[in-house]
Design a protein around this motif. Structure first.
Motif, PDB file in Angstrom:
ATOM      1  N   THR A   1      21.513   4.883  38.455  1.00 31.94           N
ATOM      2  CA  THR A   1      21.519   5.157  37.011  1.00 31.94           C
ATOM      3  C   THR A   1      20.434   4.358  36.315  1.00 31.94           C
ATOM      4  O   THR A   1      19.725   4.869  35.432  1.00 31.94           O
TER       5      THR A   1
ATOM      6  N   ILE B   1      17.303   5.845  33.926  1.00 30.33           N
ATOM      7  CA  ILE B   1      17.091   5.549  32.503  1.00 30.33           C
ATOM      8  C   ILE B   1      15.883   4.644  32.277  1.00 30.33           C
ATOM      9  O   ILE B   1      15.463   4.453  31.133  1.00 30.33           O
TER      10      ILE B   1
ATOM     11  N   ARG C   1      26.478   0.246  28.825  1.00 30.56           N
ATOM     12  CA  ARG C   1      26.109   1.662  28.748  1.00 30.56           C
ATOM     13  C   ARG C   1      25.633   2.197  30.091  1.00 30.56           C
ATOM     14  O   ARG C   1      25.908   3.341  30.454  1.00 30.56           O
TER      15      ARG C   1
ATOM     16  N   LEU D   1      27.531   5.141  32.096  1.00 31.55           N
ATOM     17  CA  LEU D   1      26.815   6.362  32.466  1.00 31.55           C
ATOM     18  C   LEU D   1      26.922   6.618  33.960  1.00 31.55           C
ATOM     19  O   LEU D   1      27.036   7.779  34.396  1.00 31.55           O
TER      20      LEU D   1
ATOM     21  N   CYS E   1      23.938  15.062  31.130  1.00 30.93           N
ATOM     22  CA  CYS E   1      24.377  13.684  30.862  1.00 30.93           C
ATOM     23  C   CYS E   1      23.186  12.743  30.704  1.00 30.93           C
ATOM     24  O   CYS E   1      23.160  11.914  29.787  1.00 30.93           O
TER      25      CYS E   1
ATOM     26  N   PHE F   1      21.741  10.843  27.241  1.00 34.86           N
ATOM     27  CA  PHE F   1      21.488   9.400  27.173  1.00 34.86           C
ATOM     28  C   PHE F   1      20.092   9.133  26.623  1.00 34.86           C
ATOM     29  O   PHE F   1      19.903   8.261  25.768  1.00 34.86           O
TER      30      PHE F   1
ATOM     31  N   ASP G   1      20.149   9.629  22.865  1.00 30.40           N
ATOM     32  CA  ASP G   1      20.915   8.644  22.097  1.00 30.40           C
ATOM     33  C   ASP G   1      20.338   7.233  22.182  1.00 30.40           C
ATOM     34  O   ASP G   1      20.389   6.484  21.205  1.00 30.40           O
TER      35      ASP G   1
END
Length: 443
Positions: free
Chosen positions: A79, A83, A157, A161, A177, A181, A184
């Motif tokens: 993850t 990100i 977060r 996630l 999803c 992210f 946001d």
């Protein structure tokens, strides 16, 4: 079987850290084990694969401790890669959400590979290699105080996630999803962090996240309502895409200029505002910093604290050109906010105004020095509070921190404190309250 070598967008991970190494090693182990299941002889001997697995687990634990991960560390790590990776798809999604065009199909291809590694049973791989500690890696409990790369908000977060991604049933749901992210919270260091500083390296200016920023808010700053309103008005225009000005906060020391700037970034971070602090000796890197952020979907405030120049310092000339006046137009997503105790930023002497001096063009010299401050479209004054205002600040801070003291005694002690500690200011009031709290704890 999916292969990490087939990734298109998500492949340029940071090779200066363990980010790329962990991913390459773990995915290689998974792929070799699957090849073995399909009857193909692995390119690496079993004992070497076991050693590689242990090394990968070691690196994964180190990264997880520094980032504050918890739960399934492999999922947390995947993850984190998603990100953090700034690519054509992730950058197009930041702030705006889902994007259009063929790039969505390419992103879907990469997300299918990531979903495959999410779903892969690492415990089965561990059993094949006779390694018995993987369960703890997949159900890890974080120690208190772990994690200095992200603040708690970002860390949580990421962990949330990772759980959400693991529960997705289709690649389309997985993609949705991640894209949500990005919309946001953003992507990469510029998306995940509020504030940054500049570090000069051999390769030029590097923008480095500040992970421990003071959680001060505008409501915490007592008084200066007109000054705060001007600052809010200019900042809101900026984050909403309207015309806004560079801003100079000037006035007496300890009156809340720097605190107001910190409060602004806390208040408008969720709307895409970011802040980069730069010092006078780093102005040579200013143009490079601006070039790194000008095409991103965030609004950036270049923050210069306690800005002032002595007469012999010439950095202000470079700053003038960067703010306004150079050939390249300043990007719409960049503003400069500065604080200073000097109204005109540059020290002036009476000799600047004398009719007889070595410089034949006196007025030109004065105008050159004043022209810097004129390039800040908004100037906001923070003056020392009156006695009544100072007492009000003390009362509010004392109430906020739960100090129980008769009002008359509190104000009397506050007056004595300010007489002996630099005069009336918001900083002096806070120091007085800190003193009372320290004395109270000691007793």
């Amino acid at each position: 079987m999916r292969s990490a070598k087939e990734l298109i967008l998500y492949r340029d991970f940071d090779r200066e850290t363990d980010d790329a190494v962990i991913f390459e090693q773990m995915t290689s182990l998974i792929e070799m084990e699957e090849e073995k299941r399909n009857g193909k002889k692995p390119a690496v001997l079993r004992e070497e694969r076991r050693t590689l697995f242990y090394d990968t687990l070691h690196r994964l634990l180190e990264v997880s401790a520094s980032h504050g991960f918890q739960g399934n560390l492999w999922h947390n790590y995947l993850t984190y890669l998603l990100i953090s990776n700034e690519n054509a798809y992730s950058k197009s999604c930041e702030i705006r959400g889902n994007t259009e065009g063929s790039i969505n199909e390419i992103a879907l291809h990469d997300f299918a590979i990531f979903q495959y590694f999410f779903e892969y049973d690492l415990e089965r791989l561990a059993r094949e290699l006779e390694i018995d500690c993987v369960f703890l890696i997949l159900h890890y409990q974080r120690s208190e105080g772990n994690g200095n790369v992200f603040n708690q908000r970002i860390r949580d977060r990421i962990c949330e996630l990772s759980v959400k991604l693991n529960s997705t049933k289709t690649t389309e749901e997985f993609k949705a999803c991640v894209s949500e992210f990005y919309r946001d919270f953003g992507v990469g260091k510029l998306g995940l962090h509020k504030a940054f500083r500049v570090k000069h390296t051999e390769n030029g200016a590097q923008i480095v996240p500040v992970t421990n920023i003071a959680h001060v808010h505008l409501d915490d700053l007592v008084g200066y309502e007109i000054a705060k309103e001007k600052l809010i008005e200019n900042t809101e225009a900026f984050v909403e895409g309207r015309e806004a000005n560079n801003c100079l906060l000037f006035g007496d020391a300890g009156t809340g200029k720097s605190s107001s700037i910190k409060a602004i970034i806390n208040q408008y971070y969720e709307k895409g505002l970011r802040m980069i602090e730069i010092y006078k000796h780093q102005f040579m890197d200013l143009q490079s910093v601006i070039s790194q952020v000008k095409n991103r979907n965030y609004k950036f405030i270049i923050y210069m604290d306690d800005l002032s120049f002595e007469e012999f310092e010439t950095e202000y000339k470079y700053l003038k050109a960067v703010i306004e006046g150079g050939l390249e137009k300043k990007p719409q997503n960049v503003l400069i906010y500065a604080t200073s105790n000097r109204r005109h930023l540059i020290r002036e002497n009476f000799s600047d105004k004398e009719e007889i001096r070595e410089d034949m063009h006196t007025s030109d010299t004065v105008q050159e020095k004043l022209s810097l401050v004129y390039r800040f479209g908004v100037s906001i004054y923070f003056g020392a509070p009156t006695k009544k205002e100072f007492q009000e600040i003390v009362k509010v801070l004392a109430k906020k921190h739960g100090i129980k003291m008769p009002l008359e005694e509190l104000l009397l002690e506050a007056n004595r404190w300010e007489l002996n500690h630099g005069g009336r200011s918001g900083r002096t009031a806070q120091q007085f309250v800190d003193y009372l709290l320290g004395t109270k704890e000691k007793k």
